[in-house]
Design a protein around this motif. Structure first.
Motif, short mmCIF file in Angstrom:
data_model
loop_
_atom_site.label_atom_id
_atom_site.label_comp_id
_atom_site.label_asym_id
_atom_site.label_seq_id
_atom_site.Cartn_x
_atom_site.Cartn_y
_atom_site.Cartn_z
N ALA A 50 3.56 1.84 10.83
CA ALA A 50 4.78 1.15 10.41
C ALA A 50 5.71 2.07 9.63
O ALA A 50 6.93 2.09 9.86
CB ALA A 50 4.42 -0.08 9.57
N ILE A 51 5.14 2.86 8.72
CA ILE A 51 5.95 3.80 7.94
C ILE A 51 6.58 4.84 8.86
O ILE A 51 7.76 5.18 8.71
CB ILE A 51 5.07 4.48 6.86
N THR A 52 5.80 5.35 9.82
CA THR A 52 6.32 6.35 10.75
C THR A 52 7.48 5.80 11.57
O THR A 52 8.50 6.47 11.74
CB THR A 52 5.20 6.85 11.68
N LYS A 53 7.35 4.58 12.05
CA LYS A 53 8.44 3.97 12.82
C LYS A 53 9.70 3.84 11.97
O LYS A 53 10.81 4.10 12.44
CB LYS A 53 8.02 2.60 13.35
N ARG A 54 9.53 3.43 10.74
CA ARG A 54 10.68 3.27 9.84
C ARG A 54 11.35 4.62 9.56
O ARG A 54 12.58 4.72 9.56
CB ARG A 54 10.20 2.63 8.55
N ILE A 55 10.55 5.63 9.33
CA ILE A 55 11.09 6.97 9.07
C ILE A 55 11.84 7.49 10.29
O ILE A 55 12.91 8.09 10.17
CB ILE A 55 9.96 7.93 8.66
N ARG A 56 11.29 7.27 11.48
CA ARG A 56 11.92 7.78 12.70
C ARG A 56 13.25 7.10 12.99
O ARG A 56 14.11 7.70 13.63
CB ARG A 56 10.98 7.63 13.88
N ARG A 58 15.41 6.68 10.98
CA ARG A 58 16.36 7.44 10.16
C ARG A 58 16.32 8.92 10.51
O ARG A 58 16.71 9.77 9.72
CB ARG A 58 16.02 7.22 8.69
N ASN A 59 15.78 9.23 11.72
CA ASN A 59 15.66 10.61 12.21
C ASN A 59 14.83 11.50 11.30
O ASN A 59 15.06 12.71 11.22
CB ASN A 59 17.04 11.23 12.46
N GLY A 60 13.85 10.92 10.64
CA GLY A 60 12.97 11.68 9.77
C GLY A 60 11.63 11.94 10.44
O GLY A 60 11.42 11.60 11.60
#
Length: 55
Positions: A19-25, A27-29
């Motif tokens: 979930a954290i990875t999806k949220r970061i991605r 934002r292009n992170g």
């Protein structure tokens, strides 16, 4: 994310990382994980094999 203190990773922990990875991605992170214990690394590697678009 430093997972070195984690002796293992269960499905809830894996779900939180996904979930954290999806949220970061969105934002292009990117997320970098540090893991030295195979008991925590195995679920991550298994997930990556099932979902190759999620390195």
């Amino acid at each position: 994310m430093d997972l070195r203190p984690a002796p293992f990773l269960d499905s809830m922990g894996l779900g939180m990382i996904v979930a954290i990875t999806k949220r970061i991605r969105t934002r292009n992170g990117s997320l970098h994980l540090v893991c030295t214990d195979h008991r925590a690394a195995v679920p991550l590697l298994a997930y990556q094999q099932q979902r190759p678009e999620c390195p």
